[in-house]
Design a protein around this motif. Sequence first.
Motif, short mmCIF file in Angstrom:
data_model
loop_
_atom_site.label_atom_id
_atom_site.label_comp_id
_atom_site.label_asym_id
_atom_site.label_seq_id
_atom_site.Cartn_x
_atom_site.Cartn_y
_atom_site.Cartn_z
N ASP A 220 0.82 -1.21 0.00
CA ASP A 220 0.00 0.00 0.00
C ASP A 220 0.86 1.26 0.00
O ASP A 220 0.36 2.35 -0.30
CB ASP A 220 -0.92 0.00 1.22
N ILE A 221 2.14 1.13 0.35
CA ILE A 221 3.07 2.25 0.30
C ILE A 221 3.74 2.21 -1.08
O ILE A 221 4.35 1.21 -1.44
CB ILE A 221 4.14 2.16 1.41
N LYS A 222 3.64 3.31 -1.81
CA LYS A 222 4.15 3.30 -3.19
C LYS A 222 5.65 3.59 -3.19
O LYS A 222 6.10 4.71 -3.48
CB LYS A 222 3.38 4.31 -4.04
N THR A 223 6.43 2.57 -2.86
CA THR A 223 7.87 2.74 -2.77
C THR A 223 8.54 2.47 -4.11
O THR A 223 7.93 1.93 -5.04
CB THR A 223 8.49 1.78 -1.73
N VAL A 224 9.83 2.82 -4.19
CA VAL A 224 10.60 2.60 -5.41
C VAL A 224 11.19 1.19 -5.45
O VAL A 224 12.03 0.90 -6.30
CB VAL A 224 11.72 3.66 -5.55
N GLN A 225 10.74 0.31 -4.58
CA GLN A 225 11.21 -1.09 -4.58
C GLN A 225 10.48 -1.85 -5.69
O GLN A 225 9.53 -2.58 -5.46
CB GLN A 225 10.93 -1.74 -3.23
N LEU A 226 10.95 -1.71 -6.90
CA LEU A 226 10.25 -2.21 -8.08
C LEU A 226 10.98 -3.32 -8.82
O LEU A 226 10.63 -3.64 -9.95
CB LEU A 226 9.98 -1.04 -9.04
N LEU A 227 11.98 -3.92 -8.18
CA LEU A 227 12.74 -4.95 -8.88
C LEU A 227 11.88 -6.16 -9.22
O LEU A 227 11.89 -6.63 -10.37
CB LEU A 227 13.96 -5.39 -8.05
N TYR A 228 11.12 -6.68 -8.26
CA TYR A 228 10.32 -7.87 -8.56
C TYR A 228 9.19 -7.58 -9.56
O TYR A 228 8.97 -8.37 -10.48
CB TYR A 228 9.76 -8.52 -7.30
N PRO A 229 8.47 -6.45 -9.44
CA PRO A 229 7.51 -6.13 -10.50
C PRO A 229 8.16 -6.05 -11.88
O PRO A 229 7.60 -6.49 -12.87
CB PRO A 229 6.94 -4.77 -10.06
N SER A 230 9.38 -5.50 -11.93
CA SER A 230 10.10 -5.43 -13.20
C SER A 230 10.43 -6.84 -13.70
O SER A 230 10.27 -7.14 -14.90
CB SER A 230 11.38 -4.62 -13.02
N MET A 231 10.86 -7.71 -12.78
CA MET A 231 11.13 -9.10 -13.17
C MET A 231 9.85 -9.78 -13.66
O MET A 231 9.88 -10.57 -14.61
CB MET A 231 11.72 -9.85 -11.98
N GLY A 232 8.72 -9.46 -13.02
CA GLY A 232 7.45 -10.04 -13.44
C GLY A 232 7.09 -9.65 -14.87
O GLY A 232 6.61 -10.47 -15.65
N LYS A 233 7.33 -8.39 -15.21
CA LYS A 233 7.06 -7.96 -16.58
C LYS A 233 7.99 -8.66 -17.57
O LYS A 233 7.59 -8.99 -18.70
CB LYS A 233 7.22 -6.44 -16.69
N MET A 234 9.23 -8.91 -17.15
CA MET A 234 10.16 -9.62 -18.02
C MET A 234 9.75 -11.09 -18.18
O MET A 234 9.91 -11.67 -19.26
CB MET A 234 11.58 -9.52 -17.47
N MET A 235 9.21 -11.71 -17.12
CA MET A 235 8.69 -13.08 -17.22
C MET A 235 7.55 -13.12 -18.23
O MET A 235 7.45 -14.05 -19.05
CB MET A 235 8.20 -13.57 -15.87
N ALA A 236 6.68 -12.11 -18.16
CA ALA A 236 5.56 -12.05 -19.10
C ALA A 236 6.07 -11.89 -20.53
O ALA A 236 5.60 -12.56 -21.45
CB ALA A 236 4.63 -10.90 -18.72
N LYS A 237 7.04 -11.01 -20.71
CA LYS A 237 7.60 -10.78 -22.04
C LYS A 237 8.21 -12.06 -22.60
O LYS A 237 8.03 -12.38 -23.79
CB LYS A 237 8.64 -9.67 -21.98
N ALA A 238 8.93 -12.80 -21.75
CA ALA A 238 9.55 -14.05 -22.18
C ALA A 238 8.51 -15.08 -22.59
O ALA A 238 8.78 -15.96 -23.42
CB ALA A 238 10.44 -14.60 -21.07
N ALA A 239 7.31 -14.98 -22.00
CA ALA A 239 6.22 -15.91 -22.32
C ALA A 239 5.38 -15.42 -23.49
O ALA A 239 4.35 -16.03 -23.82
CB ALA A 239 5.35 -16.11 -21.09
N GLY A 240 5.78 -14.31 -24.11
CA GLY A 240 5.03 -13.77 -25.22
C GLY A 240 3.77 -13.03 -24.80
O GLY A 240 2.83 -12.88 -25.59
N CYS A 241 3.76 -12.56 -23.54
CA CYS A 241 2.58 -11.87 -23.01
C CYS A 241 2.94 -10.44 -22.63
O CYS A 241 4.07 -9.99 -22.81
CB CYS A 241 2.03 -12.63 -21.81
N ASP A 242 1.95 -9.73 -22.08
CA ASP A 242 2.12 -8.30 -21.82
C ASP A 242 2.38 -7.97 -20.36
O ASP A 242 3.00 -6.95 -20.07
CB ASP A 242 0.87 -7.55 -22.28
N ASP A 243 1.89 -8.78 -19.45
CA ASP A 243 2.02 -8.44 -18.03
C ASP A 243 1.77 -9.69 -17.19
O ASP A 243 1.44 -10.76 -17.72
CB ASP A 243 1.03 -7.34 -17.66
#
Length: 286
Positions: A148-171
């Motif tokens: 709920d706190i909008k912190t700059v700790q965005l490494l795992y969300p970024s990794m999640g987007k890369m997992m989606a990209k590797a799977a041919g998806c968007d998110d």
Amino acid sequence: MRTVYVNGEYLPETEAKISIFDRGFLMADGVYEVTSVLDGKLIDFEGHAVRLQRSLDELDMQSACSKEELLEIHRELVRINEIDEGLIYLQVTRGSDGDRDFVFPDPVTTKPTIVLFTQSKPGLADNPAAQKGAKIISIEDIRWGRRDIKTVQLLYPSMGKMMAKAAGCDDAWLIEDGYVTEGTSNNAYFVKNGKIVTRPLSNNILHGITRKAVLRLAAEAQMEIEERLFTIDEAKEADEAFTTSASAFVMPVVEIDGVALGDGSPGPIAQRLREIYLDESRKAAI
């Protein structure tokens, strides 16, 4: 070349600097907001300013400036950089009073660091992706507990987007204890028999500014809404699904883990909510 804002100064982006000892750089000890710009005006600025202050308060972090000053900075950056459609990124960190240390610096002697910059994105409102719809995968949610706190700790969300990209998806949608929490950078919804279902607010998800506006508009349009926990399997069996965020507004979801929703095209409720949100947001923009 863009003009950016750093600690009270408007500077060319090539001249913007902060200390290597800043806790945002060393500890991800910072919070952020992203405000959309349409027709040269700010969308939901008040909501973003209120949430920013909440994030700062939750982390015992000082405000870098008043809400009125923040509004003026946003408007000036829009003017200088001639932004018609785009985004303004705002970040506040705890700053630094010297060398690296796990212990917070003395707030009396340490000023927070504040940075803002614009991103020009022509066609933001008419994003072709919204006509096509997003394909998502599901992944485990292993982030820290205060989402709920909008912190700059965005490494795992970024990794999640890369997992989606590797799977041919968007998110990706994140799963914790068997239930969907949210998307990597958005709130998640599905629609079944005309009812919109989304997870209720808690420490487990971001209190989305666009989420709040869209649910209000859906209620005003007499759409049925249920806030409850839901599984990814429920979402796969839905008639349609969508996400909301400040940068993508309402984004239809057409596929989850390889399973097409409905006829595989953006659903009518998601499309209608996007239309209503953009129309009302433009009217209320400042």
